[in-house]
Scaffold this motif. Structure first.
Motif, PDB file in Angstrom:
ATOM      1  N   ALA A   2       0.799  -1.226   0.000  1.00  0.00           N
ATOM      2  CA  ALA A   2       0.000   0.000   0.000  1.00  0.00           C
ATOM      3  C   ALA A   2       0.836   1.283   0.000  1.00  0.00           C
ATOM      4  N   LEU A   3       2.106   1.194   0.375  1.00  0.00           N
ATOM      5  CA  LEU A   3       2.929   2.389   0.558  1.00  0.00           C
ATOM      6  C   LEU A   3       4.282   2.227  -0.136  1.00  0.00           C
ATOM      7  N   PRO A   4       4.904   3.320  -0.561  1.00  0.00           N
ATOM      8  CA  PRO A   4       6.204   3.239  -1.243  1.00  0.00           C
ATOM      9  C   PRO A   4       7.361   3.096  -0.253  1.00  0.00           C
ATOM     10  N   LEU A   5       7.374   1.992   0.476  1.00  0.00           N
ATOM     11  CA  LEU A   5       8.439   1.747   1.446  1.00  0.00           C
ATOM     12  C   LEU A   5       9.716   1.329   0.730  1.00  0.00           C
ATOM     13  N   ARG A   6      10.850   1.725   1.285  1.00  0.00           N
ATOM     14  CA  ARG A   6      12.150   1.237   0.842  1.00  0.00           C
ATOM     15  C   ARG A   6      12.847   0.581   2.019  1.00  0.00           C
ATOM     16  N   SER A   7      13.401  -0.570   1.789  1.00  0.00           N
ATOM     17  CA  SER A   7      14.070  -1.306   2.854  1.00  0.00           C
ATOM     18  C   SER A   7      15.199  -0.475   3.444  1.00  0.00           C
ATOM     19  N   GLY A   8      15.245  -0.395   4.776  1.00  0.00           N
ATOM     20  CA  GLY A   8      16.267   0.400   5.443  1.00  0.00           C
ATOM     21  C   GLY A   8      17.558  -0.374   5.611  1.00  0.00           C
ATOM     22  N   PHE A   9      18.683   0.327   5.524  1.00  0.00           N
ATOM     23  CA  PHE A   9      19.983  -0.308   5.741  1.00  0.00           C
ATOM     24  C   PHE A   9      20.805   0.479   6.756  1.00  0.00           C
ATOM     25  N   LEU A  10      20.939   1.790   6.555  1.00  0.00           N
ATOM     26  CA  LEU A  10      21.717   2.614   7.470  1.00  0.00           C
ATOM     27  C   LEU A  10      20.827   3.117   8.600  1.00  0.00           C
ATOM     28  N   SER A  11      21.214   2.830   9.833  1.00  0.00           N
ATOM     29  CA  SER A  11      20.481   3.346  10.987  1.00  0.00           C
ATOM     30  C   SER A  11      20.729   4.845  11.128  1.00  0.00           C
ATOM     31  N   LYS A  12      19.963   5.491  11.998  1.00  0.00           N
ATOM     32  CA  LYS A  12      20.191   6.918  12.258  1.00  0.00           C
ATOM     33  C   LYS A  12      21.607   7.140  12.768  1.00  0.00           C
ATOM     34  N   ALA A  13      22.062   6.256  13.664  1.00  0.00           N
ATOM     35  CA  ALA A  13      23.409   6.397  14.214  1.00  0.00           C
ATOM     36  C   ALA A  13      24.464   6.231  13.125  1.00  0.00           C
ATOM     37  N   ALA A  14      24.294   5.236  12.247  1.00  0.00           N
ATOM     38  CA  ALA A  14      25.259   5.027  11.167  1.00  0.00           C
ATOM     39  C   ALA A  14      25.319   6.240  10.253  1.00  0.00           C
ATOM     40  N   ARG A  15      24.172   6.828   9.967  1.00  0.00           N
ATOM     41  CA  ARG A  15      24.137   8.033   9.137  1.00  0.00           C
ATOM     42  C   ARG A  15      24.817   9.196   9.852  1.00  0.00           C
ATOM     43  N   GLY A  16      24.627   9.273  11.171  1.00  0.00           N
ATOM     44  CA  GLY A  16      25.256  10.331  11.941  1.00  0.00           C
ATOM     45  C   GLY A  16      26.768  10.229  11.940  1.00  0.00           C
ATOM     46  N   TYR A  17      27.287   9.007  12.102  1.00  0.00           N
ATOM     47  CA  TYR A  17      28.734   8.807  12.068  1.00  0.00           C
ATOM     48  C   TYR A  17      29.306   9.200  10.711  1.00  0.00           C
ATOM     49  N   LEU A  18      28.624   8.827   9.626  1.00  0.00           N
ATOM     50  CA  LEU A  18      29.086   9.208   8.291  1.00  0.00           C
ATOM     51  C   LEU A  18      29.075  10.725   8.122  1.00  0.00           C
ATOM     52  N   LEU A  19      28.024  11.352   8.606  1.00  0.00           N
ATOM     53  CA  LEU A  19      27.898  12.801   8.471  1.00  0.00           C
ATOM     54  C   LEU A  19      28.999  13.508   9.270  1.00  0.00           C
ATOM     55  N   ALA A  20      29.228  13.040  10.493  1.00  0.00           N
ATOM     56  CA  ALA A  20      30.250  13.660  11.342  1.00  0.00           C
ATOM     57  C   ALA A  20      31.635  13.523  10.730  1.00  0.00           C
ATOM     58  N   ALA A  21      31.878  12.404  10.041  1.00  0.00           N
ATOM     59  CA  ALA A  21      33.187  12.165   9.439  1.00  0.00           C
ATOM     60  C   ALA A  21      33.300  12.726   8.025  1.00  0.00           C
ATOM     61  N   GLY A  22      32.181  13.221   7.477  1.00  0.00           N
ATOM     62  CA  GLY A  22      32.198  13.737   6.119  1.00  0.00           C
ATOM     63  C   GLY A  22      32.406  12.654   5.080  1.00  0.00           C
ATOM     64  N   LYS A  23      31.890  11.445   5.366  1.00  0.00           N
ATOM     65  CA  LYS A  23      32.092  10.311   4.476  1.00  0.00           C
ATOM     66  C   LYS A  23      30.775   9.866   3.845  1.00  0.00           C
ATOM     67  N   THR A  24      30.871   9.004   2.844  1.00  0.00           N
ATOM     68  CA  THR A  24      29.715   8.345   2.232  1.00  0.00           C
ATOM     69  C   THR A  24      29.870   6.839   2.430  1.00  0.00           C
ATOM     70  N   PRO A  25      28.794   6.080   2.299  1.00  0.00           N
ATOM     71  CA  PRO A  25      28.915   4.618   2.439  1.00  0.00           C
ATOM     72  C   PRO A  25      29.933   4.050   1.452  1.00  0.00           C
ATOM     73  N   GLU A  26      30.732   3.108   1.912  1.00  0.00           N
ATOM     74  CA  GLU A  26      31.749   2.499   1.071  1.00  0.00           C
ATOM     75  C   GLU A  26      31.155   1.385   0.217  1.00  0.00           C
ATOM     76  N   LEU A  27      31.813   1.103  -0.886  1.00  0.00           N
ATOM     77  CA  LEU A  27      31.419  -0.040  -1.694  1.00  0.00           C
ATOM     78  C   LEU A  27      31.700  -1.323  -0.932  1.00  0.00           C
ATOM     79  N   PRO A  28      30.858  -2.328  -1.065  1.00  0.00           N
ATOM     80  CA  PRO A  28      31.092  -3.582  -0.351  1.00  0.00           C
ATOM     81  C   PRO A  28      32.303  -4.307  -0.917  1.00  0.00           C
TER      82      PRO A  28
END
Length: 305
Positions: A183-209
């Motif tokens: 019923a809704l346009p959900l997207r599966s979550g991967f990065l938690s709020k904390a993980a996003r915060g750590y990336l933001l604080a470090a000025g980084k983007t998610p790395e390639l696997p």
């Protein structure tokens, strides 16, 4: 101590009214709440907590502070499971000595850790929550958070739905998720709020696997990491990596005699390089949910035996 077991999804705030109207058809609403939550995350200069896969947070809700220490957990697709300890505290800075000494790694210098604490980022949002009794009697809490992750002068929007298991049959998390995905346009979550915060604080983007194995869990995690990398960087390499992982997942599913799921994975892989919006399609997110449930049930069965 409590253990979180929850599924995370991204959902634009514009769909919150539709979500609210949908809930009574999914089960019986036992309680509901709406409140602002102010959250500060702490670590040391050498990222001691991050290196130990631990998270330290303080939260202010209706004028009261609570501190939370999350320990190393597991993640399968959008499903996250982590032990956590919650205690009241007097202000925004956590007091580490209040936690049970037994939860810390051996030889941890709590006094030194306390002295080195610094606030890295905040996740401030408004939370709508509902406790839902499913038709089978299981209890699930649904929460919708809208706000922002903020570190210094950098910020990102928060718009996500979480389904947390309370009691009964944990498989109801997946039943509810499929009903919501229909019923809704959900997207599966991967990065938690904390993980996003750590990336933001470090000025980084998610790395390639860098995963090169052949396990279903490893390939699923790598696929979602490649997707997260693409969403931030629009990297063709990330897109190509995701395509390869979908093809590999299709092969694995065929070996497991899951022909229908294998065909879906292969079709998505073939579409992906020309249509990156595949990541937003219901078929893609239902496939991720199917794989997550398969891994969760397999893990639960092995623990029971």
């Amino acid at each position: 101590m409590s253990t979180e077991l929850e599924l995370k999804f991204a959902l634009p705030e514009a769909f919150l009214p539709q979500l609210i109207s949908l809930l009574p058809s999914l089960g019986q609403i036992q309680s509901q709440d709406s409140a602002g939550l102010l959250n500060a995350y702490f670590d040391t200069a050498d990222r001691w907590f991050r290196r130990h896969d631990m998270g330290l947070r303080s939260r202010k809700k209706r004028g009261q502070f609570e501190q939370t220490l999350k320990l190393a957990g597991t993640q399968l697709g959008a499903l996250q499971q982590r032990p956590e300890y919650n205690l009241p505290c007097s202000d925004v800075t956590p007091q580490l000595a209040a936690f049970d000494a037994a939860i810390w790694p051996a030889n941890t210098d709590i006094v030194s850790l306390q002295a080195g604490l610094t606030e890295l980022f905040r996740t401030d949002f408004h939370r709508h929550s509902w406790q839902l009794q499913c038709p089978d009697g299981s209890l699930v809490e649904l929460v919708y958070d809208s706000g922002e992750v903020r570190s210094a002068d950098k910020s990102e929007a928060i718009a996500e739905l979480e389904l947390e298991f309370i009691s009964g049959d944990a498989r109801q998390l997946f039943v509810l998720s499929r009903q919501l995905l229909a019923a809704l346009p959900l997207r599966s979550g991967f990065l938690s709020k904390a993980a996003r915060g750590y990336l933001l604080a470090a000025g980084k983007t998610p790395e390639l696997p860098s995963y090169n194995g052949d396990s279903l869990a490893g390939r699923l995690t790598a696929l979602q990491q490649a997707e997260a990398c693409y969403r931030r960087t629009q990297s063709v390499t990330a897109l190509s990596t995701a395509q390869t992982l979908l093809q590999q997942l299709s092969d694995t599913l065929l070996q497991q005699q899951q022909a229908a799921a294998a065909e879906v994975a292969l079709t998505l892989a073939q579409q992906l390089m020309q249509q990156p919006e595949v990541f937003d399609l219901p078929d893609y997110n239902l496939l991720l949910l199917h794989l997550t449930q398969q891994l969760f049930v397999a893990g639960a069965t092995s623990h029971a035996s």
